[in-house]
Motif scaffolding. Structure first.
Motif, PDB file in Angstrom:
ATOM      1  N   PHE A 200       0.830  -1.198   0.000  1.00  0.00           N
ATOM      2  CA  PHE A 200       0.000   0.000   0.000  1.00  0.00           C
ATOM      3  C   PHE A 200       0.866   1.249   0.000  1.00  0.00           C
ATOM      4  CE2 PHE A 200       0.555  -1.673   4.258  1.00  0.00           C
ATOM      5  CZ  PHE A 200       1.007  -0.577   4.998  1.00  0.00           C
ATOM      6  N   GLU A 201       0.234   2.351  -0.403  1.00  0.00           N
ATOM      7  CA  GLU A 201       0.905   3.643  -0.427  1.00  0.00           C
ATOM      8  C   GLU A 201       1.075   4.193   0.982  1.00  0.00           C
ATOM      9  OE1 GLU A 201      -1.210   6.460  -2.740  1.00  0.00           O
ATOM     10  OE2 GLU A 201      -1.118   5.292  -4.587  1.00  0.00           O
ATOM     11  N   LEU A 202       2.188   4.854   1.187  1.00  0.00           N
ATOM     12  CA  LEU A 202       2.402   5.665   2.374  1.00  0.00           C
ATOM     13  C   LEU A 202       2.205   7.130   2.000  1.00  0.00           C
ATOM     14  CD1 LEU A 202       5.679   3.899   3.549  1.00  0.00           C
ATOM     15  CD2 LEU A 202       3.375   3.517   4.456  1.00  0.00           C
ATOM     16  N   VAL A 203       1.981   7.969   2.999  1.00  0.00           N
ATOM     17  CA  VAL A 203       1.790   9.398   2.748  1.00  0.00           C
ATOM     18  C   VAL A 203       2.805  10.195   3.559  1.00  0.00           C
ATOM     19  CG1 VAL A 203      -0.661   9.110   2.223  1.00  0.00           C
ATOM     20  CG2 VAL A 203       0.050   9.625   4.572  1.00  0.00           C
ATOM     21  N   PRO A 204       3.225  11.346   3.040  1.00  0.00           N
ATOM     22  CA  PRO A 204       4.211  12.154   3.771  1.00  0.00           C
ATOM     23  C   PRO A 204       3.571  12.912   4.924  1.00  0.00           C
ATOM     24  CG  PRO A 204       3.611  13.242   1.726  1.00  0.00           C
ATOM     25  CD  PRO A 204       2.909  11.912   1.718  1.00  0.00           C
ATOM     26  N   LEU A 205       4.285  12.999   6.028  1.00  0.00           N
ATOM     27  CA  LEU A 205       3.831  13.773   7.177  1.00  0.00           C
ATOM     28  C   LEU A 205       5.053  14.375   7.860  1.00  0.00           C
ATOM     29  CD1 LEU A 205       1.262  14.497   8.868  1.00  0.00           C
ATOM     30  CD2 LEU A 205       1.943  12.644  10.413  1.00  0.00           C
ATOM     31  N   GLN A 206       5.207  15.676   7.748  1.00  0.00           N
ATOM     32  CA  GLN A 206       6.375  16.360   8.301  1.00  0.00           C
ATOM     33  C   GLN A 206       6.106  16.953   9.681  1.00  0.00           C
ATOM     34  OE1 GLN A 206       9.279  16.017   6.815  1.00  0.00           O
ATOM     35  NE2 GLN A 206       8.223  14.881   5.202  1.00  0.00           N
ATOM     36  N   ALA A 207       4.868  17.370   9.925  1.00  0.00           N
ATOM     37  CA  ALA A 207       4.519  17.974  11.210  1.00  0.00           C
ATOM     38  C   ALA A 207       3.142  17.479  11.628  1.00  0.00           C
ATOM     39  CB  ALA A 207       4.535  19.502  11.119  1.00  0.00           C
ATOM     40  N   PHE A 208       2.943  17.404  12.934  1.00  0.00           N
ATOM     41  CA  PHE A 208       1.700  16.826  13.434  1.00  0.00           C
ATOM     42  C   PHE A 208       1.348  17.449  14.778  1.00  0.00           C
ATOM     43  CE2 PHE A 208      -0.520  13.288  15.693  1.00  0.00           C
ATOM     44  CZ  PHE A 208      -1.644  13.241  14.881  1.00  0.00           C
ATOM     45  N   TYR A 209       0.055  17.671  14.961  1.00  0.00           N
ATOM     46  CA  TYR A 209      -0.473  18.240  16.197  1.00  0.00           C
ATOM     47  C   TYR A 209      -1.673  17.378  16.595  1.00  0.00           C
ATOM     48  CZ  TYR A 209      -2.488  21.819  19.340  1.00  0.00           C
ATOM     49  OH  TYR A 209      -2.992  22.514  20.421  1.00  0.00           O
ATOM     50  N   GLY A 210      -1.700  16.935  17.840  1.00  0.00           N
ATOM     51  CA  GLY A 210      -2.817  16.089  18.219  1.00  0.00           C
ATOM     52  C   GLY A 210      -2.961  15.947  19.717  1.00  0.00           C
ATOM     53  N   GLY A 211      -4.046  15.312  20.098  1.00  0.00           N
ATOM     54  CA  GLY A 211      -4.321  15.078  21.511  1.00  0.00           C
ATOM     55  C   GLY A 211      -5.816  15.088  21.768  1.00  0.00           C
ATOM     56  N   GLY A 212      -6.175  15.348  23.006  1.00  0.00           N
ATOM     57  CA  GLY A 212      -7.576  15.327  23.362  1.00  0.00           C
ATOM     58  C   GLY A 212      -7.909  16.302  24.474  1.00  0.00           C
ATOM     59  N   ILE A 213      -9.191  16.612  24.576  1.00  0.00           N
ATOM     60  CA  ILE A 213      -9.700  17.439  25.666  1.00  0.00           C
ATOM     61  C   ILE A 213     -10.820  16.665  26.354  1.00  0.00           C
ATOM     62  CG2 ILE A 213     -10.779  19.621  26.320  1.00  0.00           C
ATOM     63  CD1 ILE A 213      -9.633  20.858  23.783  1.00  0.00           C
ATOM     64  N   PHE A 214     -10.705  16.494  27.657  1.00  0.00           N
ATOM     65  CA  PHE A 214     -11.744  15.848  28.453  1.00  0.00           C
ATOM     66  C   PHE A 214     -12.568  16.923  29.162  1.00  0.00           C
ATOM     67  CE2 PHE A 214      -8.525  12.608  27.987  1.00  0.00           C
ATOM     68  CZ  PHE A 214      -9.244  11.433  27.833  1.00  0.00           C
ATOM     69  N   TYR A 215     -13.885  16.863  28.959  1.00  0.00           N
ATOM     70  CA  TYR A 215     -14.813  17.805  29.599  1.00  0.00           C
ATOM     71  C   TYR A 215     -15.665  17.064  30.631  1.00  0.00           C
ATOM     72  CZ  TYR A 215     -13.972  20.336  25.172  1.00  0.00           C
ATOM     73  OH  TYR A 215     -13.420  20.944  24.074  1.00  0.00           O
ATOM     74  N   PRO A 216     -16.173  17.763  31.628  1.00  0.00           N
ATOM     75  CA  PRO A 216     -17.106  17.125  32.565  1.00  0.00           C
ATOM     76  C   PRO A 216     -18.334  16.596  31.834  1.00  0.00           C
ATOM     77  CG  PRO A 216     -16.416  19.290  33.362  1.00  0.00           C
ATOM     78  CD  PRO A 216     -15.945  19.188  31.954  1.00  0.00           C
ATOM     79  N   GLY A 217     -18.764  15.402  32.196  1.00  0.00           N
ATOM     80  CA  GLY A 217     -19.941  14.835  31.554  1.00  0.00           C
ATOM     81  C   GLY A 217     -21.194  15.673  31.751  1.00  0.00           C
ATOM     82  N   ALA A 218     -21.247  16.406  32.845  1.00  0.00           N
ATOM     83  CA  ALA A 218     -22.411  17.260  33.102  1.00  0.00           C
ATOM     84  C   ALA A 218     -22.582  18.332  32.037  1.00  0.00           C
ATOM     85  CB  ALA A 218     -22.280  17.904  34.483  1.00  0.00           C
ATOM     86  N   ASP A 219     -21.495  18.663  31.327  1.00  0.00           N
ATOM     87  CA  ASP A 219     -21.547  19.688  30.284  1.00  0.00           C
ATOM     88  C   ASP A 219     -21.699  19.088  28.892  1.00  0.00           C
ATOM     89  OD1 ASP A 219     -21.175  21.540  32.273  1.00  0.00           O
ATOM     90  OD2 ASP A 219     -19.034  21.836  31.889  1.00  0.00           O
ATOM     91  N   ALA A 220     -22.159  17.844  28.814  1.00  0.00           N
ATOM     92  CA  ALA A 220     -22.213  17.140  27.533  1.00  0.00           C
ATOM     93  C   ALA A 220     -23.039  17.896  26.494  1.00  0.00           C
ATOM     94  CB  ALA A 220     -22.772  15.735  27.737  1.00  0.00           C
ATOM     95  N   HIS A 221     -24.180  18.439  26.884  1.00  0.00           N
ATOM     96  CA  HIS A 221     -25.034  19.125  25.920  1.00  0.00           C
ATOM     97  C   HIS A 221     -24.309  20.330  25.322  1.00  0.00           C
ATOM     98  CE1 HIS A 221     -28.580  20.367  23.840  1.00  0.00           C
ATOM     99  NE2 HIS A 221     -29.371  19.532  24.503  1.00  0.00           N
ATOM    100  N   GLN A 222     -23.711  21.116  26.155  1.00  0.00           N
ATOM    101  CA  GLN A 222     -22.985  22.302  25.712  1.00  0.00           C
ATOM    102  C   GLN A 222     -21.828  21.924  24.779  1.00  0.00           C
ATOM    103  OE1 GLN A 222     -21.282  24.417  28.998  1.00  0.00           O
ATOM    104  NE2 GLN A 222     -20.057  25.788  27.727  1.00  0.00           N
ATOM    105  N   VAL A 223     -21.097  20.900  25.142  1.00  0.00           N
ATOM    106  CA  VAL A 223     -19.928  20.510  24.355  1.00  0.00           C
ATOM    107  C   VAL A 223     -20.346  19.913  23.011  1.00  0.00           C
ATOM    108  CG1 VAL A 223     -17.900  19.009  24.285  1.00  0.00           C
ATOM    109  CG2 VAL A 223     -18.521  20.164  26.419  1.00  0.00           C
ATOM    110  N   LEU A 224     -21.348  19.042  23.012  1.00  0.00           N
ATOM    111  CA  LEU A 224     -21.780  18.424  21.760  1.00  0.00           C
ATOM    112  C   LEU A 224     -22.433  19.432  20.831  1.00  0.00           C
ATOM    113  CD1 LEU A 224     -23.168  14.943  22.862  1.00  0.00           C
ATOM    114  CD2 LEU A 224     -20.949  15.488  21.888  1.00  0.00           C
ATOM    115  N   ASP A 225     -23.176  20.374  21.373  1.00  0.00           N
ATOM    116  CA  ASP A 225     -23.739  21.434  20.532  1.00  0.00           C
ATOM    117  C   ASP A 225     -22.622  22.206  19.826  1.00  0.00           C
ATOM    118  OD1 ASP A 225     -26.319  20.802  21.149  1.00  0.00           O
ATOM    119  OD2 ASP A 225     -26.653  22.492  22.521  1.00  0.00           O
ATOM    120  N   ALA A 226     -21.588  22.555  20.575  1.00  0.00           N
ATOM    121  CA  ALA A 226     -20.464  23.281  19.988  1.00  0.00           C
ATOM    122  C   ALA A 226     -19.767  22.436  18.927  1.00  0.00           C
ATOM    123  CB  ALA A 226     -19.482  23.695  21.078  1.00  0.00           C
TER     124      ALA A 226
END
Length: 459
Positions: A200-226
């Motif tokens: 299979f083909e490979l693709v070039p990747l020189q720079a990368f930015y990633g990760g995650g943000i954990f929000y309180p579950g109580a704010d699920a509606h606000q976060v999912l709307d956004a």
């Protein structure tokens, strides 16, 4: 029943180990990542190369013995009882050609091995959320890459394959050699034979930015709307998903997150980290994050984005495509799985699609979901005391989301559908018809009758 003489005959045909249930090492050989799909074959062959697979399939065909195949066992949704299991974990060939930007891998290779060989050349393969997953099973089903909005489906990058069909014949496939069979492999999963190597083909990747943000579950509606307004407007360099997590109080969960209900935004940017941070900024302003791990990242650490489990567990997983993820979808999702709900499921995730996911394939294939706006994934642990409640709870969720879902589902995250009509939903109708016709021609005995079977049922 497989006799001792039959086992002796098989042992004489292959170089790898041949084990029966009473042998030392049998349990370790047959156990995969998903402990819900336990394999209990009468005999198992630990294939060391293509020749072993050809010999084992030929033996099975001569004996009318059903065959299962397992690399990492991440997709082992259905228990296997009896028959021959071919394990491919010893088939660890990885060859990277940086000039042609291609990789060739054996049937047992995991994505982490591909990255180890390709990243020194500034190249990557299109892995999913966990690099512990096997390359071939993941890719044959289409693949759902972390960087899919940027580079498209993993199956679209397949350039050649070696396939052992149920008659024991080895086929060398590409767009010019047996193109119809090659097209059905790309997205058709693995019911037409045993793939022993993939290029299979490979693709070039020189720079990368990633990760995650954990929000309180109580704010699920606000976060999912956004999320529902932010994610569809992202440029193709941006790749994102969001999940409702009910994390167990178990050692495999990091201390700050253990035993909590959280919303987990995942983000991966293929390009300049400053641009990635700017793109993520609107979601950083939502709610009050419990934990924010996003930043410039070495792609070797890509597993830190989704933080999938690393130890074998009994899993129930399913999912399908969504036509849209909007305010109405958010309401219906949270009514079943939101704050305060008694919902025995670890994760409900929404993967934003579009961009390169929607791009047509350069040559024909069987990939399903190009037109989808999002993918809905559901993952549950089948452990006490919640295991018995999981199927009904998931059914309730899928029923609530049905008004937002087109007809298709994603085969690698579809679990074990009980009927052919349900299984057929994992492919476009025209592709499924061709899969059934080809399966009937190549496997009239239905030797390959485990996991994602087409056309002939399971027995």
């Amino acid at each position: 029943m497989i006799s001792a003489a039959d086992v002796e005959d098989l042992t004489g045909r292959v170089r790898g180990p041949v084990l029966v249930p009473q042998d030392e090492g049998y349990a370790q050989e047959v156990t995969g990542f998903n402990l819900a799909g336990v394999a209990r074959p009468e005999v198992v062959v630990g294939a060391t190369g293509t020749e072993d697979v050809v010999a084992a399939i030929g033996w099975a065909s001569a004996h009318g013995c059903p065959v299962g195949v397992q690399a990492t066992g991440h997709g082992a949704d259905e228990p296997m009882e009896g028959g021959l299991l071919i394990t491919t974990t010893r088939m660890q060939e990885v060859k990277v050609d940086p000039g042609r930007r291609t990789a060739r891998v054996g049937a047992g290779v995991r994505w982490r091995s591909v990255l180890a060989a390709s990243l020194p050349h500034g190249l990557i393969g299109l892995n999913g959320s966990s690099t512990d997953v096997g390359v071939i099973g993941y890719t044959l089903a289409g693949g759902l890459p972390v960087l899919g909005r940027t580079f498209g489906w993993a199956a679209d990058r397949i350039r050649a394959a070696e396939l052992v069909t149920p008659d024991g014949v080895l086929h060398h496939l590409d767009a010019d050699h047996e193109p119809e069979l090659f097209a059905l492999l790309r997205g058709g999963k693995g019911n037409l034979g045993v793939v022993t190597s993939l290029s299979f083909e490979l693709v070039p990747l020189q720079a990368f930015y990633g990760g995650g943000i954990f929000y309180p579950g109580a704010d699920a509606h606000q976060v999912l709307d956004a999320f529902s307004t932010w994610a569809p407007a992202l440029p193709p360099q941006a790749n994102t998903s969001i999940a409702l997590l009910r994390l167990p109080d178990m050692p495999m969960v990091p201390d700050p997150l253990r035993g909590q209900f959280l919303v987990h935004l995942r983000f991966a940017w293929a390009g300049d980290p400053e641009d990635g941070a700017q793109s993520l900024a609107p979601m950083r302003a939502v709610s009050h994050p419990v934990l924010d791990t996003a930043g410039p990242m070495d792609y070797r650490d890509v597993d830190r984005i989704d933080m999938d489990p690393t130890d074998p567990v009994p899993l129930f997983h399913t999912g399908g495509f969504l036509a849209a993820f909007n305010i109405s979808t958010v309401e219906d999702l949270l009514a079943v799985a939101g704050p305060g709900a008694d919902f025995p499921v670890v994760a409900v995730e929404i993967v934003q699609m579009g961009a390169a996911f929607a791009r047509p394939a350069s040559v024909p294939d069987a990939v399903h979901g190009r037109e989808a706006a999002c993918f809905l994934g559901v993952i549950a642990l089948l452990v006490p005391p919640v295991a018995q409640a999981v199927p009904a709870a998931v059914g309730t969720l899928l029923e609530a989301m049905a008004p937002h879902a087109p007809s298709g589902v994603f085969v690698n995250h579809y679990g074990f559908p009980p009927t052919e009509a349900e299984r057929a939903r994992a492919w476009p109708a025209e592709a499924y018809t061709r899969l059934v016709q080809t399966k009937t021609a190549l496997d009239p005995q239905n030797l390959l009758r485990y996991q994602h079977v087409v056309g002939q049922g399971h027995r």
